[in-house]
Motif scaffolding. Sequence first.
Motif, PDB file in Angstrom:
ATOM      1  N   GLY A 184       6.534   9.164   2.739  1.00 27.50           N
ATOM      2  CA  GLY A 184       6.107   7.566   1.757  1.00 27.50           C
ATOM      3  C   GLY A 184       7.033   6.671   1.839  1.00 27.50           C
ATOM      4  O   GLY A 184       6.621   5.966   0.974  1.00 27.50           O
ATOM      5  N   ASP A 185       8.425   6.778   1.260  1.00 27.04           N
ATOM      6  CA  ASP A 185       8.689   5.719   1.713  1.00 27.04           C
ATOM      7  C   ASP A 185       8.772   4.624   3.173  1.00 27.04           C
ATOM      8  O   ASP A 185       8.515   4.752   3.755  1.00 27.04           O
ATOM      9  CB  ASP A 185      10.720   5.908   1.773  1.00 27.04           C
ATOM     10  CG  ASP A 185      10.811   6.910   0.239  1.00 27.04           C
ATOM     11  OD1 ASP A 185       9.531   6.440  -0.412  1.00 27.04           O
ATOM     12  OD2 ASP A 185      11.978   7.191  -0.250  1.00 27.04           O
TER      13      ASP A 185
ATOM     14  N   ASN B 178       0.618  -1.088  -0.124  1.00 22.23           N
ATOM     15  CA  ASN B 178       0.281   0.440  -0.091  1.00 22.23           C
ATOM     16  C   ASN B 178       1.066   1.180   0.216  1.00 22.23           C
ATOM     17  O   ASN B 178       0.001   2.673  -0.290  1.00 22.23           O
ATOM     18  CB  ASN B 178      -0.984   0.494   1.320  1.00 22.23           C
ATOM     19  CG  ASN B 178      -1.804  -1.148   1.179  1.00 22.23           C
ATOM     20  OD1 ASN B 178      -2.822  -0.803  -0.356  1.00 22.23           O
ATOM     21  ND2 ASN B 178      -1.983  -1.873   2.095  1.00 22.23           N
ATOM     22  N   SER B 179       1.980   1.289   0.223  1.00 16.89           N
ATOM     23  CA  SER B 179       2.913   2.382   0.026  1.00 16.89           C
ATOM     24  C   SER B 179       3.135   3.285  -1.311  1.00 16.89           C
ATOM     25  O   SER B 179       3.455   2.509  -2.179  1.00 16.89           O
ATOM     26  CB  SER B 179       4.435   1.780   0.054  1.00 16.89           C
ATOM     27  OG  SER B 179       5.081   2.951   0.446  1.00 16.89           O
ATOM     28  N   LYS B 180       2.869   4.081  -1.096  1.00 12.03           N
ATOM     29  CA  LYS B 180       3.178   5.229  -2.068  1.00 12.03           C
ATOM     30  C   LYS B 180       4.433   5.373  -3.068  1.00 12.03           C
ATOM     31  O   LYS B 180       4.940   6.270  -3.763  1.00 12.03           O
ATOM     32  CB  LYS B 180       2.147   6.901  -2.101  1.00 12.03           C
ATOM     33  CG  LYS B 180       0.884   6.127  -1.683  1.00 12.03           C
ATOM     34  CD  LYS B 180      -0.397   5.470  -2.616  1.00 12.03           C
ATOM     35  CE  LYS B 180      -1.601   5.237  -2.590  1.00 12.03           C
ATOM     36  NZ  LYS B 180      -2.647   4.180  -3.789  1.00 12.03           N
ATOM     37  N   GLY B 181       5.777   5.084  -2.002  1.00  7.93           N
ATOM     38  CA  GLY B 181       6.348   5.704  -2.295  1.00  7.93           C
ATOM     39  C   GLY B 181       7.339   3.732  -2.156  1.00  7.93           C
ATOM     40  O   GLY B 181       7.154   3.365  -3.289  1.00  7.93           O
ATOM     41  N   LYS B 182       9.002   4.457  -2.346  1.00 11.58           N
ATOM     42  CA  LYS B 182       9.498   3.120  -2.957  1.00 11.58           C
ATOM     43  C   LYS B 182      10.252   2.393  -1.566  1.00 11.58           C
ATOM     44  O   LYS B 182       9.774   3.317   0.036  1.00 11.58           O
ATOM     45  CB  LYS B 182      10.847   3.579  -3.312  1.00 11.58           C
ATOM     46  CG  LYS B 182      11.872   4.733  -2.335  1.00 11.58           C
ATOM     47  CD  LYS B 182      13.059   4.882  -3.561  1.00 11.58           C
ATOM     48  CE  LYS B 182      13.609   6.363  -2.507  1.00 11.58           C
ATOM     49  NZ  LYS B 182      12.631   7.384  -2.385  1.00 11.58           N
TER      50      LYS B 182
ATOM     51  N   THR C 208       8.164  -3.508  -6.930  1.00  9.96           N
ATOM     52  CA  THR C 208       8.448  -3.033  -5.779  1.00  9.96           C
ATOM     53  C   THR C 208       9.704  -1.848  -5.849  1.00  9.96           C
ATOM     54  O   THR C 208      10.867  -3.078  -6.160  1.00  9.96           O
ATOM     55  CB  THR C 208       8.664  -3.688  -5.036  1.00  9.96           C
ATOM     56  OG1 THR C 208       7.082  -5.186  -4.514  1.00  9.96           O
ATOM     57  CG2 THR C 208       8.576  -2.953  -3.143  1.00  9.96           C
TER      58      THR C 208
END
Length: 319
Positions: A89-90, A39-43, A68
């Motif tokens: 966001g990571d 669900n993460s929007k980052g890396k 990913t």
Amino acid sequence: MMDFAKRAQEVFDLEIEELQKVKSRIGKEMDDVVELIYNSKGKIVITGIGKTGIIGKKISSSLASTGTPSIFMNAAEAVHGDLGMISRGDVVVAISNSGSSQEVVNIMAPIKNMGCPVVAMTGNKNSPLAKEANYILDTNVEREACPMGLAPTTSTSATLLMGDALVVCLIDRRGFKAKSYALYHPGGALGRRLLSKVKNYMRTDIPKVSESSVMRDIIYEVSSKRLGMAMVCNAEGKTVGIITDGDIRRAMGKFGDKVMSIKADEFMTPSFKYISPEAMVNDALEMMDLNKIMNLAVLENNVVIGIIAMHDIMEFRKG
């Protein structure tokens, strides 16, 4: 002189025993971490140092190649500017077997100030790193394979395997497919196989017999084209069935002494598996694996224009 083959087997036995213990402790935390990353929007930023850092690079590479986005950040370099690799966001996965590696522990505060959740992959759930983490993946082992208990051996194996487990879980969660994998691996045999089309590797010299062909002629055509099969065509040239070497063997058992006089339409299989020339080579391979067959007809506008063979795909994969 020491029996080193036996000694090597002992190392395997010891590590497998310890890894089984690590496996038995995996629980809901893996579900939580997989959902967090999914669900993460980052890396995903993997960080560590030393030998566990090397394992971290491998985990990061595996994540990146399977959908990913991930980078590796050396913990020692992080305090000298590499923390700039991290964005709000990571998700940060920090690796330390002891959980006390100063370089790793020192960067926890700034990472948390950025609002990034931290996953600790550690062998010590009571360590400073574990206490700073939002989630813990427990890689604790009781014994290293190193006879002095000094060189990371079993512990690095546990970290590597936990990383592999996380990668595979995310592959499943994303529904990541071979075609997607090919986009990240365009070079080499694997990328060529996954991205190449059937029309580029099909054979156009199609083994063919007519409905009225007798067994002698059928056997000759099947044998001479070396594909173990022949397509059966009617008087108008339309493909109406297939005969494989398996069909020939079954016919010999069924018709006995009369087998050489029977015609193709008496024992052919009317239906046959086929694929489009625009399909990917890997699609052909999967279809053959699924149906346990060695060849596929290539159909365009209801006309057989070629044959793609398992043997050709296997040779192609080696290239």
